[in-house]
Motif scaffolding. Structure first.
Motif, mmCIF file in Angstrom:
data_model
loop_
_atom_site.group_PDB
_atom_site.id
_atom_site.type_symbol
_atom_site.label_atom_id
_atom_site.label_comp_id
_atom_site.label_asym_id
_atom_site.label_seq_id
_atom_site.Cartn_x
_atom_site.Cartn_y
_atom_site.Cartn_z
ATOM 1 N N TYR A 19 73.138 52.914 0.311
ATOM 2 C CA TYR A 19 73.218 51.621 0.015
ATOM 3 C C TYR A 19 74.244 50.826 0.907
ATOM 4 C CZ TYR A 19 70.647 53.272 -4.151
ATOM 5 O OH TYR A 19 69.911 53.962 -4.763
ATOM 6 N N ASP A 20 74.833 51.408 2.009
ATOM 7 C CA ASP A 20 75.648 50.797 2.953
ATOM 8 C C ASP A 20 74.709 49.489 3.587
ATOM 9 O OD1 ASP A 20 77.513 52.541 2.300
ATOM 10 O OD2 ASP A 20 77.585 53.677 4.149
ATOM 11 N N ASP A 21 75.561 48.737 3.985
ATOM 12 C CA ASP A 21 74.776 47.361 4.725
ATOM 13 C C ASP A 21 75.684 47.053 6.141
ATOM 14 O OD1 ASP A 21 73.350 45.354 5.522
ATOM 15 O OD2 ASP A 21 74.164 43.946 3.917
ATOM 16 N N LEU B 48 75.680 63.870 -1.855
ATOM 17 C CA LEU B 48 74.466 64.088 -2.415
ATOM 18 C C LEU B 48 74.620 63.588 -3.910
ATOM 19 C CD1 LEU B 48 73.318 67.519 -1.181
ATOM 20 C CD2 LEU B 48 72.146 65.384 -0.582
ATOM 21 N N ASP B 49 73.934 62.418 -4.204
ATOM 22 C CA ASP B 49 74.298 61.981 -5.565
ATOM 23 C C ASP B 49 72.468 61.471 -5.933
ATOM 24 O OD1 ASP B 49 74.661 60.490 -7.714
ATOM 25 O OD2 ASP B 49 75.723 58.740 -6.810
ATOM 26 N N PRO B 50 72.015 62.517 -6.498
ATOM 27 C CA PRO B 50 70.485 62.363 -7.098
ATOM 28 C C PRO B 50 70.663 61.458 -8.067
ATOM 29 C CG PRO B 50 71.416 64.622 -7.637
ATOM 30 C CD PRO B 50 72.408 64.150 -6.678
ATOM 31 N N TYR B 51 71.639 61.400 -8.876
ATOM 32 C CA TYR B 51 71.597 60.371 -10.209
ATOM 33 C C TYR B 51 71.356 58.993 -9.898
ATOM 34 C CZ TYR B 51 73.180 57.985 -14.487
ATOM 35 O OH TYR B 51 73.240 57.220 -15.597
ATOM 36 N N ASN B 52 72.050 58.513 -8.651
ATOM 37 C CA ASN B 52 71.821 57.084 -8.130
ATOM 38 C C ASN B 52 70.798 57.149 -6.998
ATOM 39 O OD1 ASN B 52 73.888 55.578 -9.846
ATOM 40 N ND2 ASN B 52 75.263 57.065 -9.107
ATOM 41 N N SER B 53 70.270 58.217 -6.788
ATOM 42 C CA SER B 53 69.312 58.298 -5.531
ATOM 43 C C SER B 53 70.084 57.729 -4.406
ATOM 44 C CB SER B 53 68.243 57.356 -5.745
ATOM 45 O OG SER B 53 67.511 57.968 -6.971
ATOM 46 N N ALA B 54 71.400 58.522 -4.148
ATOM 47 C CA ALA B 54 72.049 58.037 -3.024
ATOM 48 C C ALA B 54 72.601 59.119 -1.864
ATOM 49 C CB ALA B 54 73.289 57.384 -3.475
ATOM 50 N N GLU B 55 72.746 59.023 -0.619
ATOM 51 C CA GLU B 55 72.948 59.998 0.079
ATOM 52 C C GLU B 55 74.135 59.318 1.102
ATOM 53 O OE1 GLU B 55 70.073 62.535 1.994
ATOM 54 O OE2 GLU B 55 68.881 62.382 0.281
ATOM 55 N N ASN B 56 74.990 60.123 1.609
ATOM 56 C CA ASN B 56 75.816 59.426 2.786
ATOM 57 C C ASN B 56 76.276 61.005 3.639
ATOM 58 O OD1 ASN B 56 76.792 57.772 0.266
ATOM 59 N ND2 ASN B 56 77.569 56.380 2.036
#
Length: 335
Positions: free
Chosen positions: A257-259, A233-241
């Motif tokens: 941000y995976d592709d 959980l990475d709210p700073y970068n608005s990212a989740e995995n």
């Protein structure tokens, strides 16, 4: 002397940079002579900036302050003993304590463990591994962990995410190595999990997971424990995995941000969300479940408040090298 030290401590917050630097250098030059007068500035009633400045001074004093801090622990004055203990651990880790203090801390931890339920693992951000709770020994072996010590959850989370959780050292061949400290949570039941495994543990350790690659560690862990997950959980970068590995191989993953964002076939819980999605949710769940908390809730366990009846046992601190026990890591921890 006390009045002069009071003035110097005030000067640490002066606007003039030269005044600040002169005050700090003068206080450091006093060495152990200033310890008794500086410790009261670390009390909770003091302004945060003052406490921070004085903590920085103690860090500069380093080992020079240790003998006097130990004397205060043994002989007083009594009102300084608590902060002396905290600074000893901050400057030298538990290795800086004498045997009586080490036993006292261990006794306090045992007492706190009896009354810590319910527990809470902070949920604002972070990354963690999850593995079947009954495979603790396998997880320890797979990740090469050492010096397991029982700790409260608040102590473990602080050790693995806030205090120093890595340190460099010279091994027996004179080579520089890095050791990490990790926290393994108590066992948590999750009867909402869709698989056969209902009881899980989390492993926390920011430096460990970042520098040794949490995704790779999940695969290694699953090779020994049958299944393991990695969540971010990475709210700073608005990212989740979220990442699911079984028997050493990834079977399903999602990354903001995976592709492509999804890898592997949708898992049963995702199929349910995809089939039950209404018109407004159809796009969100078109490929699967993109929410880490939802995935963790359906697969294993996620941070947050844990009910007492769903929590079993206690947490453990561990390190990643046999020559570096937990006592080597610096930083006082809440208990």
């Amino acid at each position: 002397m006390p009045e002069a030290i009071d003035t110097l401590v005030r000067d640490l917050s002066a606007r003039d940079r030269t005044v600040r630097r002169t005050a700090e250098d003068t206080l450091v030059a006093l060495g152990a002579q200033g310890v008794d007068q500086l410790l009261p500035y670390l009390r909770d009633g003091q302004p945060k900036r003052v406490r921070r400045d004085v903590e920085s001074l103690f860090n500069r004093l380093g080992d020079e302050a240790l003998p006097r801090l130990r004397e205060i622990r043994r002989e007083g004055p009594g009102q300084l003993r608590g902060k002396a203990l905290e600074m000893l651990v901050n400057l030298g880790g538990a290795d800086a304590l004498d045997e009586a203090d080490r036993r006292a801390v261990e006794r306090l931890v045992r007492i706190k463990l009896l009354e810590e339920l319910p527990v809470e693992v902070p949920m604002e951000a972070g990354r963690w591994l999850a593995f079947p709770a009954d495979r603790l020994d396998d997880a320890v072996a797979a990740l090469g962990l050492h010096d397991l010590r029982p700790v409260t959850t608040v102590m473990g989370v602080a050790a693995a995410t806030q205090a120093a959780d890595s340190l460099q050292f010279q091994d027996s061949r004179g080579e520089t190595q890095t050791a990490y400290r990790v926290f393994i949570t108590p066992e948590f039941e999750n009867w909402r999990a869709k698989g056969q495994i209902k009881n899980w543990r989390m492993l926390w350790g920011n430096s460990f997971l970042d520098e040794l690659d949490g995704f790779r560690l999940a695969r290694v862990l699953s090779g020994r424990c049958s299944e393991a997950h990695f969540y971010v959980l990475d709210p700073y970068n608005s990212a989740e995995n979220w990442y699911v590995a079984r028997d050493g191989h990834v079977v399903r993953s999602y990354g903001t941000y995976d592709d492509p964002r999804f890898e592997g076939e949708p898992l049963p819980f995702e199929v349910w969300y995809m089939e039950e999605a209404d018109e407004d949710e159809a796009e969100e769940y078109a490929e699967g479940v993109p929410d880490t908390f939802t995935a963790a809730d359906n697969l294993s366990v996620h941070p947050g408040p844990m009910l007492a009846e769903h929590t079993h046992g206690h947490g453990w601190l561990a390190t990643t090298h046999p020559d570096v026990p937990n006592s080597r890591f610096k930083g006082a921890l809440p208990v």
